[in-house]
Structures are given as C-alpha cells and as structure tokens.
Design a protein around this motif. Sequence first.
Motif, PDB file in Angstrom:
ATOM      1  N   CYS A   8       0.831  -1.215   0.000  1.00 55.01           N
ATOM      2  CA  CYS A   8       0.000   0.000   0.000  1.00 55.01           C
ATOM      3  C   CYS A   8       0.862   1.260   0.000  1.00 55.01           C
ATOM      4  O   CYS A   8       0.523   2.259  -0.651  1.00 55.01           O
ATOM      5  CB  CYS A   8      -0.936  -0.002   1.207  1.00 55.01           C
ATOM      6  N   HIS A   9       1.960   1.213   0.726  1.00 50.84           N
ATOM      7  CA  HIS A   9       2.876   2.358   0.761  1.00 50.84           C
ATOM      8  C   HIS A   9       3.454   2.609  -0.630  1.00 50.84           C
ATOM      9  O   HIS A   9       3.572   3.762  -1.070  1.00 50.84           O
ATOM     10  CB  HIS A   9       3.998   2.099   1.763  1.00 50.84           C
ATOM     11  N   GLU A  10       3.805   1.549  -1.326  1.00 46.76           N
ATOM     12  CA  GLU A  10       4.361   1.669  -2.671  1.00 46.76           C
ATOM     13  C   GLU A  10       3.311   2.126  -3.681  1.00 46.76           C
ATOM     14  O   GLU A  10       3.603   2.948  -4.565  1.00 46.76           O
ATOM     15  CB  GLU A  10       4.952   0.325  -3.112  1.00 46.76           C
ATOM     16  N   LEU A  11       2.088   1.623  -3.562  1.00 50.20           N
ATOM     17  CA  LEU A  11       1.063   1.869  -4.581  1.00 50.20           C
ATOM     18  C   LEU A  11       0.120   3.017  -4.236  1.00 50.20           C
ATOM     19  O   LEU A  11      -0.847   3.253  -4.961  1.00 50.20           O
ATOM     20  CB  LEU A  11       0.255   0.594  -4.827  1.00 50.20           C
ATOM     21  N   SER A  12       0.388   3.731  -3.148  1.00 51.97           N
ATOM     22  CA  SER A  12      -0.446   4.891  -2.831  1.00 51.97           C
ATOM     23  C   SER A  12      -0.344   5.935  -3.947  1.00 51.97           C
ATOM     24  O   SER A  12      -1.313   6.641  -4.257  1.00 51.97           O
ATOM     25  CB  SER A  12      -0.025   5.500  -1.490  1.00 51.97           C
ATOM     26  N   LYS A  13       0.831   5.999  -4.581  1.00 57.44           N
ATOM     27  CA  LYS A  13       0.992   6.930  -5.709  1.00 57.44           C
ATOM     28  C   LYS A  13       0.172   6.483  -6.918  1.00 57.44           C
ATOM     29  O   LYS A  13      -0.272   7.323  -7.716  1.00 57.44           O
ATOM     30  CB  LYS A  13       2.469   7.052  -6.080  1.00 57.44           C
ATOM     31  N   MET A  14      -0.043   5.173  -7.059  1.00 56.56           N
ATOM     32  CA  MET A  14      -0.902   4.682  -8.136  1.00 56.56           C
ATOM     33  C   MET A  14      -2.337   5.148  -7.918  1.00 56.56           C
ATOM     34  O   MET A  14      -3.024   5.557  -8.858  1.00 56.56           O
ATOM     35  CB  MET A  14      -0.856   3.152  -8.211  1.00 56.56           C
ATOM     36  N   LEU A  15      -2.790   5.080  -6.673  1.00 59.06           N
ATOM     37  CA  LEU A  15      -4.158   5.495  -6.365  1.00 59.06           C
ATOM     38  C   LEU A  15      -4.334   6.987  -6.599  1.00 59.06           C
ATOM     39  O   LEU A  15      -5.397   7.422  -7.085  1.00 59.06           O
ATOM     40  CB  LEU A  15      -4.495   5.119  -4.914  1.00 59.06           C
ATOM     41  N   ASP A  16      -3.322   7.780  -6.258  1.00 59.93           N
ATOM     42  CA  ASP A  16      -3.379   9.216  -6.558  1.00 59.93           C
ATOM     43  C   ASP A  16      -3.431   9.448  -8.066  1.00 59.93           C
ATOM     44  O   ASP A  16      -4.168  10.320  -8.555  1.00 59.93           O
ATOM     45  CB  ASP A  16      -2.145   9.926  -5.978  1.00 59.93           C
ATOM     46  N   TRP A  17      -2.653   8.671  -8.805  1.00 56.06           N
ATOM     47  CA  TRP A  17      -2.621   8.773 -10.261  1.00 56.06           C
ATOM     48  C   TRP A  17      -3.982   8.415 -10.860  1.00 56.06           C
ATOM     49  O   TRP A  17      -4.468   9.094 -11.779  1.00 56.06           O
ATOM     50  CB  TRP A  17      -1.525   7.851 -10.791  1.00 56.06           C
ATOM     51  N   VAL A  18      -4.618   7.377 -10.348  1.00 53.92           N
ATOM     52  CA  VAL A  18      -5.944   6.974 -10.817  1.00 53.92           C
ATOM     53  C   VAL A  18      -6.955   8.077 -10.521  1.00 53.92           C
ATOM     54  O   VAL A  18      -7.789   8.419 -11.374  1.00 53.92           O
ATOM     55  CB  VAL A  18      -6.386   5.651 -10.153  1.00 53.92           C
ATOM     56  N   TRP A  19      -6.874   8.642  -9.324  1.00 50.91           N
ATOM     57  CA  TRP A  19      -7.815   9.700  -8.931  1.00 50.91           C
ATOM     58  C   TRP A  19      -7.682  10.914  -9.852  1.00 50.91           C
ATOM     59  O   TRP A  19      -8.691  11.480 -10.297  1.00 50.91           O
ATOM     60  CB  TRP A  19      -7.539  10.110  -7.481  1.00 50.91           C
ATOM     61  N   LYS A  20      -6.459  11.291 -10.190  1.00 48.73           N
ATOM     62  CA  LYS A  20      -6.235  12.478 -11.021  1.00 48.73           C
ATOM     63  C   LYS A  20      -6.609  12.251 -12.480  1.00 48.73           C
ATOM     64  O   LYS A  20      -7.016  13.195 -13.168  1.00 48.73           O
ATOM     65  CB  LYS A  20      -4.760  12.897 -10.932  1.00 48.73           C
ATOM     66  N   ASN A  21      -6.471  11.024 -12.958  1.00 49.59           N
ATOM     67  CA  ASN A  21      -6.644  10.764 -14.386  1.00 49.59           C
ATOM     68  C   ASN A  21      -7.956  10.081 -14.761  1.00 49.59           C
ATOM     69  O   ASN A  21      -8.354  10.131 -15.928  1.00 49.59           O
ATOM     70  CB  ASN A  21      -5.490   9.900 -14.896  1.00 49.59           C
TER      71      ASN A  21
END
Length: 232
Positions: free
Chosen positions: A208-221
Amino acid sequence: MNPKKDVTESIYYKLAGQIGHIIFLQLMFIISIFPILVSFLFVRYEISNFIFMTPLFFLAVPALAALSSSTLYILESQDIKHLGIYFWKQYRKLFLDALKIGIPVIFATSIILIDIASMQKSSTPIFSWFFILLLLVLLVFTIFVGLINIKFKFRIWDMFKISLVWSMAFPSSVIKVITLSLGLLGIMFFVSGFLIFILTSTYIYLICHELSKMLDWVWKNYTQEGKSSTEV
C-alpha cells in the motif's frame, strides 16, 4: 519548547505508532481467517491440498480487502481512531465487491497450480516456469485491481485496463511488487508457511505504501473530481 510535542512529532514516535497499527491489523486479519488457520493443522503443506481447500480460501478475500483498506487508512489519516471498528466495517462493506474479483482469481490460481504440479511431474519440468511467470502476472494485476476496487467504483474490466496502463507507464512499480511478493513466498517455502499469516499485514503495508501513488494517479486521471482539481 514543549518536550511533549517534540516526542509526539519525532519520527521514532510515529514509527512506533505505525508498527503498533500493523500488529493490531494483523490480529484482526488472523481472527477473520481463523478457519483457514485451523485447517492448516490438519492438512499437509502441498499444492494438491491448496487446490482442495480452494473454497475455504474465499474467506481470505474480504479479509485481505479489509486489511488493505485499513492499511490505506493508517497511511492517509493523521488521526487514527477505532481501527478495529474500521476494519470490520470495511470487511462488511467490501465483502461482495472483493469476492467478485477474488473468486475468479482463486479459480485461476488453482488451475495454474494444477498446471505447475503437472509440469513438475512430466518429462519437461522446465515448462512449469511459464506457469510460474503467469502466476506472478496474475498476482500483480490482482493487487493493482484489488486496491483500485477498494478506493474507486469502476467496472472490473475498466480496473484491469487502468492497471495495464499503470504497469506499462511505471514498470518499476511492477518490479517492486514482484520483489515484495517473492520475498514473502520465499519465507513461506524456505522458512515456514505459517509465517505468511503472521507477515501479511507487513506485506500489505509495504504494498500500500508503494502503490499509494498509483491510487493518486488513478484519482487524477480517471475520476471527474480528480480531473477538475488538476485543471484548476
């Protein structure tokens, strides 16, 4: 200077708090999959037994979803309260959505494990590595889709496509997930399989720590709210 404030804001204090949360979530996870743990006392540690126990592993799907959601909660929240209540609320909330993804994945994993076992006993065991690679690919996409499913309400096929785009855009993220997964599997096969249930919360925390940036990326895009905030 306020000594109390200095202590509570120190990195060691925050780290101790995170470790405490991880241990507590591990306890909640163990309670939620207790029937699986009991079953391991009566079966031998073999691939064939894993396949036989496939229906029982359905219990682990909502438990993993609740564990992942709770882990994201402790990573994102500055004021963590009633973590146990939050875990069980998420368990109930995510139960059906998690099974929609988990059931096909468990069946696919069982089929791949059967193929691996068959290849190992055949005259060409080297071909089993193809199915091992396929199992790793399935694991990576299950993790990506599972986390997206926790945070957003997309269709399963859309979540798969988003995961594929992320994987191609950020291959280093895929490598890190595979590395963490192989580390956990290494502990399971070379030390003790039972430790996988003890280390699950640590593994999920790192994922989750590693992929939290993925979730932010999904939210923005991929969400209207995220796109609007980006445009502003």
